[in-house]
Design a protein around this motif. Sequence first.
Motif, PDB file in Angstrom:
ATOM      1  N   VAL A  59       0.829  -1.205   0.000  1.00  7.38           N
ATOM      2  CA  VAL A  59       0.000   0.000   0.000  1.00  7.38           C
ATOM      3  C   VAL A  59       0.865   1.257   0.000  1.00  7.38           C
ATOM      4  O   VAL A  59       0.502   2.278  -0.579  1.00  7.38           O
ATOM      5  CB  VAL A  59      -0.970   0.002   1.208  1.00  7.38           C
ATOM      6  CG1 VAL A  59      -1.663   1.337   1.364  1.00  7.38           C
ATOM      7  CG2 VAL A  59      -2.005  -1.095   1.033  1.00  7.38           C
ATOM      8  N   ALA A  60       2.053   1.184   0.588  1.00  2.72           N
ATOM      9  CA  ALA A  60       2.924   2.350   0.670  1.00  2.72           C
ATOM     10  C   ALA A  60       3.685   2.615  -0.632  1.00  2.72           C
ATOM     11  O   ALA A  60       4.224   3.702  -0.817  1.00  2.72           O
ATOM     12  CB  ALA A  60       3.919   2.170   1.807  1.00  2.72           C
ATOM     13  N   ARG A  61       3.721   1.650  -1.537  1.00  7.14           N
ATOM     14  CA  ARG A  61       4.476   1.826  -2.787  1.00  7.14           C
ATOM     15  C   ARG A  61       3.776   2.825  -3.689  1.00  7.14           C
ATOM     16  O   ARG A  61       2.584   2.733  -3.942  1.00  7.14           O
ATOM     17  CB  ARG A  61       4.627   0.494  -3.508  1.00  7.14           C
ATOM     18  CG  ARG A  61       5.558  -0.442  -2.796  1.00  7.14           C
ATOM     19  CD  ARG A  61       5.780  -1.687  -3.548  1.00  7.14           C
ATOM     20  NE  ARG A  61       6.218  -1.416  -4.917  1.00  7.14           N
ATOM     21  CZ  ARG A  61       6.579  -2.366  -5.756  1.00  7.14           C
ATOM     22  NH1 ARG A  61       6.548  -3.617  -5.373  1.00  7.14           N
ATOM     23  NH2 ARG A  61       6.962  -2.070  -6.971  1.00  7.14           N
ATOM     24  N   SER A  65      -0.665   1.937  -8.824  1.00 11.06           N
ATOM     25  CA  SER A  65      -1.686   2.978  -8.986  1.00 11.06           C
ATOM     26  C   SER A  65      -2.427   3.239  -7.667  1.00 11.06           C
ATOM     27  O   SER A  65      -2.625   2.333  -6.863  1.00 11.06           O
ATOM     28  CB  SER A  65      -2.681   2.594 -10.079  1.00 11.06           C
ATOM     29  OG  SER A  65      -3.537   1.581  -9.623  1.00 11.06           O
ATOM     30  N   ALA A  66      -2.829   4.483  -7.487  1.00  7.74           N
ATOM     31  CA  ALA A  66      -3.519   4.887  -6.261  1.00  7.74           C
ATOM     32  C   ALA A  66      -4.844   4.144  -6.101  1.00  7.74           C
ATOM     33  O   ALA A  66      -5.251   3.831  -4.987  1.00  7.74           O
ATOM     34  CB  ALA A  66      -3.748   6.394  -6.261  1.00  7.74           C
ATOM     35  N   GLU A  67      -5.502   3.834  -7.216  1.00  9.20           N
ATOM     36  CA  GLU A  67      -6.778   3.122  -7.152  1.00  9.20           C
ATOM     37  C   GLU A  67      -6.588   1.721  -6.568  1.00  9.20           C
ATOM     38  O   GLU A  67      -7.336   1.296  -5.684  1.00  9.20           O
ATOM     39  CB  GLU A  67      -7.390   3.019  -8.548  1.00  9.20           C
ATOM     40  CG  GLU A  67      -8.688   2.243  -8.571  1.00  9.20           C
ATOM     41  CD  GLU A  67      -9.190   2.018  -9.993  1.00  9.20           C
ATOM     42  OE1 GLU A  67     -10.100   1.185 -10.135  1.00  9.20           O
ATOM     43  OE2 GLU A  67      -8.682   2.639 -10.935  1.00  9.20           O
ATOM     44  N   ILE A  68      -5.573   1.005  -7.042  1.00  8.34           N
ATOM     45  CA  ILE A  68      -5.306  -0.346  -6.537  1.00  8.34           C
ATOM     46  C   ILE A  68      -4.904  -0.291  -5.069  1.00  8.34           C
ATOM     47  O   ILE A  68      -5.386  -1.082  -4.248  1.00  8.34           O
ATOM     48  CB  ILE A  68      -4.214  -1.037  -7.378  1.00  8.34           C
ATOM     49  CG1 ILE A  68      -4.749  -1.318  -8.782  1.00  8.34           C
ATOM     50  CG2 ILE A  68      -3.729  -2.327  -6.713  1.00  8.34           C
ATOM     51  CD1 ILE A  68      -3.704  -1.832  -9.749  1.00  8.34           C
ATOM     52  N   ARG A  69      -4.026   0.646  -4.721  1.00  5.87           N
ATOM     53  CA  ARG A  69      -3.591   0.757  -3.324  1.00  5.87           C
ATOM     54  C   ARG A  69      -4.757   1.128  -2.414  1.00  5.87           C
ATOM     55  O   ARG A  69      -4.883   0.608  -1.302  1.00  5.87           O
ATOM     56  CB  ARG A  69      -2.464   1.784  -3.200  1.00  5.87           C
ATOM     57  CG  ARG A  69      -1.196   1.330  -3.895  1.00  5.87           C
ATOM     58  CD  ARG A  69      -0.041   2.271  -3.718  1.00  5.87           C
ATOM     59  NE  ARG A  69      -0.326   3.564  -4.307  1.00  5.87           N
ATOM     60  CZ  ARG A  69      -0.026   4.725  -3.730  1.00  5.87           C
ATOM     61  NH1 ARG A  69       0.558   4.774  -2.576  1.00  5.87           N
ATOM     62  NH2 ARG A  69      -0.299   5.854  -4.323  1.00  5.87           N
ATOM     63  N   SER A  70      -5.638   1.994  -2.874  1.00  2.00           N
ATOM     64  CA  SER A  70      -6.794   2.391  -2.077  1.00  2.00           C
ATOM     65  C   SER A  70      -7.739   1.217  -1.866  1.00  2.00           C
ATOM     66  O   SER A  70      -8.215   0.989  -0.749  1.00  2.00           O
ATOM     67  CB  SER A  70      -7.520   3.537  -2.778  1.00  2.00           C
ATOM     68  OG  SER A  70      -8.684   3.874  -2.089  1.00  2.00           O
ATOM     69  N   GLU A  81      -3.712   6.580   4.411  1.00  2.00           N
ATOM     70  CA  GLU A  81      -4.111   7.557   3.408  1.00  2.00           C
ATOM     71  C   GLU A  81      -3.291   7.311   2.155  1.00  2.00           C
ATOM     72  O   GLU A  81      -2.071   7.385   2.166  1.00  2.00           O
ATOM     73  CB  GLU A  81      -3.872   8.979   3.918  1.00  2.00           C
ATOM     74  CG  GLU A  81      -4.318  10.034   2.949  1.00  2.00           C
ATOM     75  CD  GLU A  81      -4.137  11.432   3.505  1.00  2.00           C
ATOM     76  OE1 GLU A  81      -4.084  12.371   2.695  1.00  2.00           O
ATOM     77  OE2 GLU A  81      -4.027  11.580   4.733  1.00  2.00           O
ATOM     78  N   VAL A  82      -3.957   6.988   1.074  1.00  2.00           N
ATOM     79  CA  VAL A  82      -3.284   6.689  -0.180  1.00  2.00           C
ATOM     80  C   VAL A  82      -3.201   7.964  -0.995  1.00  2.00           C
ATOM     81  O   VAL A  82      -4.214   8.546  -1.355  1.00  2.00           O
ATOM     82  CB  VAL A  82      -4.030   5.590  -0.957  1.00  2.00           C
ATOM     83  CG1 VAL A  82      -3.371   5.352  -2.302  1.00  2.00           C
ATOM     84  CG2 VAL A  82      -4.080   4.317  -0.145  1.00  2.00           C
ATOM     85  N   LEU A  83      -1.986   8.382  -1.270  1.00  2.00           N
ATOM     86  CA  LEU A  83      -1.761   9.555  -2.098  1.00  2.00           C
ATOM     87  C   LEU A  83      -1.352   9.103  -3.481  1.00  2.00           C
ATOM     88  O   LEU A  83      -0.708   8.074  -3.642  1.00  2.00           O
ATOM     89  CB  LEU A  83      -0.659  10.433  -1.488  1.00  2.00           C
ATOM     90  CG  LEU A  83      -0.907  10.906  -0.058  1.00  2.00           C
ATOM     91  CD1 LEU A  83       0.322  11.611   0.469  1.00  2.00           C
ATOM     92  CD2 LEU A  83      -2.108  11.825  -0.006  1.00  2.00           C
ATOM     93  N   SER A  84      -1.716   9.880  -4.471  1.00  2.00           N
ATOM     94  CA  SER A  84      -1.314   9.500  -5.827  1.00  2.00           C
ATOM     95  C   SER A  84       0.186   9.707  -5.967  1.00  2.00           C
ATOM     96  O   SER A  84       0.797  10.527  -5.288  1.00  2.00           O
ATOM     97  CB  SER A  84      -2.071  10.326  -6.860  1.00  2.00           C
ATOM     98  OG  SER A  84      -1.787  11.692  -6.666  1.00  2.00           O
ATOM     99  N   ALA A  85       0.773   8.949  -6.865  1.00  2.00           N
ATOM    100  CA  ALA A  85       2.219   9.017  -7.065  1.00  2.00           C
ATOM    101  C   ALA A  85       2.586  10.369  -7.650  1.00  2.00           C
ATOM    102  O   ALA A  85       1.860  10.931  -8.467  1.00  2.00           O
ATOM    103  CB  ALA A  85       2.661   7.909  -7.996  1.00  2.00           C
ATOM    104  N   PRO A  86       3.708  10.929  -7.214  1.00  2.00           N
ATOM    105  CA  PRO A  86       4.118  12.213  -7.769  1.00  2.00           C
ATOM    106  C   PRO A  86       4.467  12.059  -9.247  1.00  2.00           C
ATOM    107  O   PRO A  86       4.939  11.008  -9.674  1.00  2.00           O
ATOM    108  CB  PRO A  86       5.352  12.581  -6.933  1.00  2.00           C
ATOM    109  CG  PRO A  86       5.840  11.294  -6.374  1.00  2.00           C
ATOM    110  CD  PRO A  86       4.641  10.412  -6.242  1.00  2.00           C
ATOM    111  N   GLU A  87       4.195  13.100 -10.003  1.00  2.00           N
ATOM    112  CA  GLU A  87       4.503  13.055 -11.427  1.00  2.00           C
ATOM    113  C   GLU A  87       6.017  13.039 -11.606  1.00  2.00           C
ATOM    114  O   GLU A  87       6.739  13.822 -11.009  1.00  2.00           O
ATOM    115  CB  GLU A  87       3.901  14.278 -12.136  1.00  2.00           C
ATOM    116  CG  GLU A  87       2.395  14.281 -12.174  1.00  2.00           C
ATOM    117  CD  GLU A  87       1.863  13.144 -13.011  1.00  2.00           C
ATOM    118  OE1 GLU A  87       2.477  12.825 -14.046  1.00  2.00           O
ATOM    119  OE2 GLU A  87       0.833  12.568 -12.630  1.00  2.00           O
ATOM    120  N   MET A  88       6.467  12.126 -12.437  1.00  2.00           N
ATOM    121  CA  MET A  88       7.893  12.001 -12.691  1.00  2.00           C
ATOM    122  C   MET A  88       8.237  12.821 -13.929  1.00  2.00           C
ATOM    123  O   MET A  88       7.576  12.718 -14.952  1.00  2.00           O
ATOM    124  CB  MET A  88       8.268  10.537 -12.913  1.00  2.00           C
ATOM    125  CG  MET A  88       7.934   9.631 -11.746  1.00  2.00           C
ATOM    126  SD  MET A  88       8.933   9.952 -10.312  1.00  2.00           S
ATOM    127  CE  MET A  88      10.469   9.247 -10.848  1.00  2.00           C
TER     128      MET A  88
END
Length: 125
Positions: A59-61, A65-70, A81-88
């Motif tokens: 979940v911390a990775r 995707s944020a949807e899968i982790r959520s 709290e699942v945050l979306s991954a920062p834009e690379m």
Amino acid sequence: MNYNEELARLTESVIVLQRKMEYMLRDRGLQRDLEFEKKLNDLLNSFGCPLELLLEVVVARTDISAEIRSRLADIVNLDFEVLSAPEMEAVALTSTDEPDTRPAGENALEWKEKFGHRSLESWFQ
């Protein structure tokens, strides 16, 4: 509804539940799933990594995707709290003589800093 009707309704519910339980006990697929889950939990515990910790790591990775982790956090009731991954940003790679990989000890230290658990440290050495 009187007492006898209520008792008859509850008795019928108990009988239905008993039949469902007997069916589940005979279901070979369910028995295999339960045996697999037990063996997996025993294996993870023997390495000092309970399933709950492994799920927390997933979940911390941020590369998942944020949807899968959520959804995973909701399924396993993690208060996380699942945050979306920062834009690379695209970075141009330059070739150097030095390898980009770090020694295994540094990977273990990063793991410890990120997740605070030493049980998987030996995997990096």
